[in-house]
Design an enzyme around this catalytic site. Structure first.
Site, mmCIF file in Angstrom:
data_model
loop_
_atom_site.group_PDB
_atom_site.id
_atom_site.type_symbol
_atom_site.label_atom_id
_atom_site.label_comp_id
_atom_site.label_asym_id
_atom_site.label_seq_id
_atom_site.Cartn_x
_atom_site.Cartn_y
_atom_site.Cartn_z
ATOM 1 N N ARG A 200 14.125 -12.754 -37.671
ATOM 2 C CA ARG A 200 14.767 -13.837 -36.924
ATOM 3 C C ARG A 200 15.411 -14.879 -37.834
ATOM 4 N NH1 ARG A 200 10.231 -15.449 -32.807
ATOM 5 N NH2 ARG A 200 9.237 -15.288 -34.812
ATOM 6 N N HIS B 230 -3.608 -0.150 -45.422
ATOM 7 C CA HIS B 230 -3.162 -0.017 -46.823
ATOM 8 C C HIS B 230 -4.293 0.403 -47.763
ATOM 9 C CE1 HIS B 230 -4.593 -4.205 -47.341
ATOM 10 N NE2 HIS B 230 -4.593 -3.956 -48.626
ATOM 11 N N HIS C 199 -10.146 -1.724 -42.659
ATOM 12 C CA HIS C 199 -10.454 -1.349 -44.048
ATOM 13 C C HIS C 199 -11.919 -0.935 -44.224
ATOM 14 C CE1 HIS C 199 -6.620 -3.082 -44.504
ATOM 15 N NE2 HIS C 199 -6.963 -4.302 -44.827
ATOM 16 N N GLU D 69 -13.097 -11.765 -50.998
ATOM 17 C CA GLU D 69 -11.876 -12.379 -51.538
ATOM 18 C C GLU D 69 -12.156 -13.838 -51.894
ATOM 19 O OE1 GLU D 69 -8.157 -10.907 -49.358
ATOM 20 O OE2 GLU D 69 -9.627 -11.277 -47.796
#
Ligand code: BG6
Length: 481
Positions: free
Chosen positions: A45, A171, A233, A209
């Site tokens: 956009r 991923h 994951h 993390e």
């Protein structure tokens, strides 16, 4: 024009596209893996022209590639790039996209947008003739917010694309070390006889993390750690550790085995959530950057009951794993970045070393930040041993980064793009897998609601609320940190 290939990235100006997708394509191109004539069109956009979009992408690729960046490779890659400003709701804008694609008949549409748009994009692709037989679609996780919304999206996707043309991305499946799990388990003879409840006491899988949620607050706040990381994951890692040996590497044969694991997961509902799960949310604390704000302060103090930490004691009810807990844990603002799988073996049945506490063998498969595999073994300390043999736990280490020093560490998306471009589905998740994962997650979320289980606070830079420790300790286990 026959044989014209195109990649289209929806959400092209977003974080994921700029930090991961474009750099991955750049690397593939630099190494000669992209087909001649393939174009890469960004659709978003954001009101910028093509030249500005390419300049913006250049900066992102330079940053991600670091020393591996070369102007020569960029020049070749940038010649493939196009930008199409458009609204995901607008059929008219999709028609403009079709014009940009100029009749390409071998297309990969990568939906790097919020899952709320997946259905709309699929409908517009279909309505404008872009979902032709030579087109494939790749969708990012999470697919939906729960099983019901996942099914709605799946219906829209399957109206436009057949299952063999839908590539559901997780991923983690593109990471080298995750791939290596399959090699480790099934290309070595000595693991399999030990890979069961007889020899293994418990398994821990951690995705920790140090970062907070930062610019992704608005997405993250309506998902939370359970949907953002556990649903995909962590469950994928669990499947690869726990699945039965597949008969071959055929995508469906492997995915059949993974889905059986998901179906064997013991349901955690309202009667079990307080015992088997822990929710946390970080408060002000520390990270490598120094003092960092709490989750709710990240956007100026909005109240939120979204978890940024989850720990779950999962059980797989089948013959191989009965009675072996699989502890899963993920969190933002943890003390270190670490993704690892720890397989804790059982103690020897009888010790002939009366003066020693033997430490049971432990296999650690570290995925991040370093790629390492280590096996902790009891060993004799060199000495004359007067007064009895002395023992010490030592670790047999295999550092993959050292073993393959000269190889650049790839972005997981490079491999995923290549496989999707070639139509190989092994690294992608099948619809029944995603749905089975949501079913298990939905029960936990329902349980949290029923029990009014709010996230417990933890200080940024720590390993989550103290009850996360109790989760393992009540079984006599403890997290390895
Ligand atoms: C993403 C999550 O799927 O995975 C993020 O949405 C998380 O919240 C990321 O930070 C972690 O990926 P990696 O590859 O850095 O472990």
């Amino acid at each position: 024009m026959a044989g014209k290939k195109a990649v289209v990235i929806f959400g092209a100006t977003g974080d994921l596209a700029q930090k991961m997708l474009y750099p991955s394509l750049y690397f593939l191109d630099a190494e000669g893996h992209l087909p001649e004539g393939l174009t890469v069109t960004g659709f978003a956009r954001t009101d910028i022209g093509e030249a500005d979009f390419i300049a913006h992408t250049h900066a992102a690729v330079v940053e991600r590639a670091g020393k591996a960046f070369t102007e020569e490779a960029w020049k070749k890659f940038s010649a493939r790039l196009h930008y199409c400003k458009g609204d995901l709701d607008s059929e008219k804008d999709f028609r403009a996209l079709a014009k940009t694609l100029d009749g390409a008949d071998d297309c990969l549409y990568y939906l790097s947008t919020s899952p709320n748009f997946f259905g709309k994009i699929a409908r517009n692709l279909k309505a404008t003739g872009l979902a032709h037989p030579g087109a494939r679609v790749a969708v990012e996780k999470p697919i939906g917010h729960d099983l019901a919304s996942c099914r709605r999206i799946e219906e829209d996707l399957s109206e436009a694309f057949s299952e063999d043309r839908i590539f559901r991305v997780d991923h983690y499946l593109g990471k080298e070390t995750v791939q290596n799990l399959i090699a480790l388990r099934f290309a070595n003879a000595f693991f399999e006889p030990l890979w069961n409840k007889e020899s293994i006491e418990h398994v821990q899988i951690t995705v920790a993390e140090t970062i907070g949620v930062e610019r992704r607050w608005s997405y993250y706040d309506s998902y939370g750690a359970l949907r953002d990381v556990v649903q995909n994951h962590l469950l994928q890692l669990l499947c690869l550790v726990a699945m039965e040996p597949p008969a071959s590497l055929d995508p469906d044969v492997v995915r059949d085995e993974k889905v059986k694991v998901l179906h064997s997961l013991r349901r955690i509902g309202s009667d079990e959530v307080e015992r088997e799960t822990v929710r946390g949310q970080y408060r002000k604390g520390f990270s490598d950057e120094g003092t960092v704000p709490g989750y709710c302060e990240e956007t100026g103090g909005a109240a939120s009951e979204t978890e940024t930490f989850v720990a779950v004691a999962a059980h797989i009810d089948n013959w191989r794993w009965a009675g072996v807990p699989f502890y899963l844990r993920t969190g933002k603002r943890m003390p270190i970045r670490s993704t690892e799988i720890v397989v804790q073996f059982r103690q020897v049945p009888h010790s002939i070393f009366p003066h020693h506490d033997l430490i049971a063998n432990r296999l650690t498969i570290r995925l991040q930040p370093e790629e390492e595999i280590s096996l902790q073994l009891m060993n004799k300390t060199p000495s004359l041993d007067r007064g009895g043999m002395r023992l010490k736990p030592l670790s047999l280490d295999l550092s993959l980064s050292d073993a393959f020093k000269r190889q650049r560490r790839r972005i997981a998306y490079e491999r995923l793009f290549l496989e999707a471009l070639e139509g190989n589905r092994i690294l992608f998740v099948r619809r029944d897998e995603v749905e089975a994962a949501w079913k298990w997650i939905d029960a936990i979320i329902g349980g949290w609601k029923e029990r009014d289980m709010k996230p417990l606070p933890y200080t940024a830079g720590t390993w989550g609320p103290s009850s996360a420790f109790a989760l393992t300790e009540r079984n006599g286990h403890s997290w390895y940190e």
